[in-house]
Scaffold this motif. Structure first.
Motif, PDB file in Angstrom:
ATOM      1  N   ILE A  87     -13.913 -24.689  45.849  1.00 26.61           N
ATOM      2  CA  ILE A  87     -12.593 -24.878  46.444  1.00 26.61           C
ATOM      3  C   ILE A  87     -12.059 -23.607  47.086  1.00 26.61           C
ATOM      4  O   ILE A  87     -11.147 -23.658  47.909  1.00 26.61           O
ATOM      5  CB  ILE A  87     -11.587 -25.419  45.417  1.00 26.61           C
ATOM      6  N   GLY A  88     -12.640 -22.473  46.751  1.00 28.79           N
ATOM      7  CA  GLY A  88     -12.200 -21.231  47.373  1.00 28.79           C
ATOM      8  C   GLY A  88     -12.483 -21.178  48.861  1.00 28.79           C
ATOM      9  O   GLY A  88     -11.888 -20.370  49.577  1.00 28.79           O
ATOM     10  N   ILE A 147     -11.867 -23.657  50.900  1.00 32.17           N
ATOM     11  CA  ILE A 147     -10.957 -24.565  51.600  1.00 32.17           C
ATOM     12  C   ILE A 147      -9.818 -23.793  52.257  1.00 32.17           C
ATOM     13  O   ILE A 147      -9.167 -22.970  51.625  1.00 32.17           O
ATOM     14  CB  ILE A 147     -10.381 -25.607  50.634  1.00 32.17           C
ATOM     15  N   THR A 148      -9.567 -24.076  53.531  1.00 33.10           N
ATOM     16  CA  THR A 148      -8.453 -23.457  54.239  1.00 33.10           C
ATOM     17  C   THR A 148      -7.323 -24.438  54.517  1.00 33.10           C
ATOM     18  O   THR A 148      -6.186 -24.031  54.755  1.00 33.10           O
ATOM     19  CB  THR A 148      -8.927 -22.828  55.553  1.00 33.10           C
ATOM     20  N   SER A 149      -7.630 -25.710  54.511  1.00 32.01           N
ATOM     21  CA  SER A 149      -6.580 -26.712  54.640  1.00 32.01           C
ATOM     22  C   SER A 149      -7.074 -28.030  54.070  1.00 32.01           C
ATOM     23  O   SER A 149      -8.277 -28.272  53.980  1.00 32.01           O
ATOM     24  CB  SER A 149      -6.150 -26.905  56.096  1.00 32.01           C
ATOM     25  N   THR A 188      -1.968 -26.355  54.903  1.00 39.31           N
ATOM     26  CA  THR A 188      -2.848 -25.209  54.749  1.00 39.31           C
ATOM     27  C   THR A 188      -2.676 -24.579  53.369  1.00 39.31           C
ATOM     28  O   THR A 188      -1.750 -24.925  52.624  1.00 39.31           O
ATOM     29  CB  THR A 188      -2.539 -24.147  55.816  1.00 39.31           C
ATOM     30  N   THR A 189      -3.543 -23.645  53.051  1.00 41.44           N
ATOM     31  CA  THR A 189      -3.437 -22.977  51.751  1.00 41.44           C
ATOM     32  C   THR A 189      -2.158 -22.161  51.648  1.00 41.44           C
ATOM     33  O   THR A 189      -1.700 -21.857  50.548  1.00 41.44           O
ATOM     34  CB  THR A 189      -4.648 -22.075  51.512  1.00 41.44           C
ATOM     35  N   SER A 190      -1.568 -21.815  52.784  1.00 33.81           N
ATOM     36  CA  SER A 190      -0.306 -21.078  52.771  1.00 33.81           C
ATOM     37  C   SER A 190       0.899 -22.019  52.747  1.00 33.81           C
ATOM     38  O   SER A 190       2.039 -21.557  52.713  1.00 33.81           O
ATOM     39  CB  SER A 190      -0.210 -20.167  53.995  1.00 33.81           C
ATOM     40  N   ARG A 196       0.968 -29.819  47.806  1.00 36.54           N
ATOM     41  CA  ARG A 196      -0.209 -29.431  47.044  1.00 36.54           C
ATOM     42  C   ARG A 196       0.190 -28.717  45.767  1.00 36.54           C
ATOM     43  O   ARG A 196       1.228 -28.055  45.713  1.00 36.54           O
ATOM     44  CB  ARG A 196      -1.126 -28.555  47.886  1.00 36.54           C
ATOM     45  N   GLY A 208      -1.432 -25.971  43.607  1.00 33.38           N
ATOM     46  CA  GLY A 208      -2.525 -25.011  43.601  1.00 33.38           C
ATOM     47  C   GLY A 208      -3.177 -24.854  42.243  1.00 33.38           C
ATOM     48  O   GLY A 208      -4.358 -24.543  42.146  1.00 33.38           O
ATOM     49  N   ASP A 211      -5.313 -27.903  41.940  1.00 31.14           N
ATOM     50  CA  ASP A 211      -6.181 -28.144  43.100  1.00 31.14           C
ATOM     51  C   ASP A 211      -6.087 -29.588  43.557  1.00 31.14           C
ATOM     52  O   ASP A 211      -7.097 -30.258  43.792  1.00 31.14           O
ATOM     53  CB  ASP A 211      -7.638 -27.780  42.771  1.00 31.14           C
ATOM     54  N   ALA A 216     -10.857 -32.131  53.194  1.00 32.35           N
ATOM     55  CA  ALA A 216     -10.765 -30.692  52.945  1.00 32.35           C
ATOM     56  C   ALA A 216     -11.559 -29.988  54.031  1.00 32.35           C
ATOM     57  O   ALA A 216     -12.698 -30.363  54.315  1.00 32.35           O
ATOM     58  CB  ALA A 216     -11.311 -30.336  51.567  1.00 32.35           C
TER      59      ALA A 216
END
Length: 117
Positions: free
Chosen positions: A28-29, A31-33, A52-54, A71, A73, A76, A97
């Protein structure tokens, strides 16, 4: 590899609500979106929403104001809260993903959402 497991689909009346969940596991690391897409019978798969992850979100015009993507975090997991559902929202909903750095897309198995009176 990333594995995605969706849940939460079902039958709902017009105007009702459903919440879809998508649990990610594996690498999962990378994944960016993540996002939700849907495919109605006889139609192409289309975007509903991405995050997105942000935390930046994007919505299709057809669901804007009715659907909310979020999401967790820690877990996950990505959610799609769907309100004010319409007949046209009937489709199989797929979790996606995207691993941007390696340009890989991963898909869940899909969950059926049926809006019917």
């Amino acid at each position: 590899q990333v594995q995605l497991v969706e849940s939460g689909g079902g039958l709902v009346q017009p105007g009702g609500s459903l919440r879809l969940s998508c649990a990610a596991s594996g690498t999962i690391g990378s994944i960016t979106s993540m996002g939700w897409y849907r495919q109605a019978p006889g139609k192409k798969r289309e975007l509903c929403a991405t995050i997105t992850t942000s935390g930046r979100t994007n919505y299709a015009d057809s669901v804007k104001g009715r659907f909310t993507i979020s999401r967790d975090g820690v877990k996950d997991t990505v959610y799609l809260q769907m309100n004010s559902l319409k007949f046209d929202d009937t489709a199989v909903y797929y979790c996606n993903a995207y691993a941007g750095y390696i340009t890989m897309n991963y898909w869940g198995q899909g969950t059926q959402v049926t809006v019917s009176s």
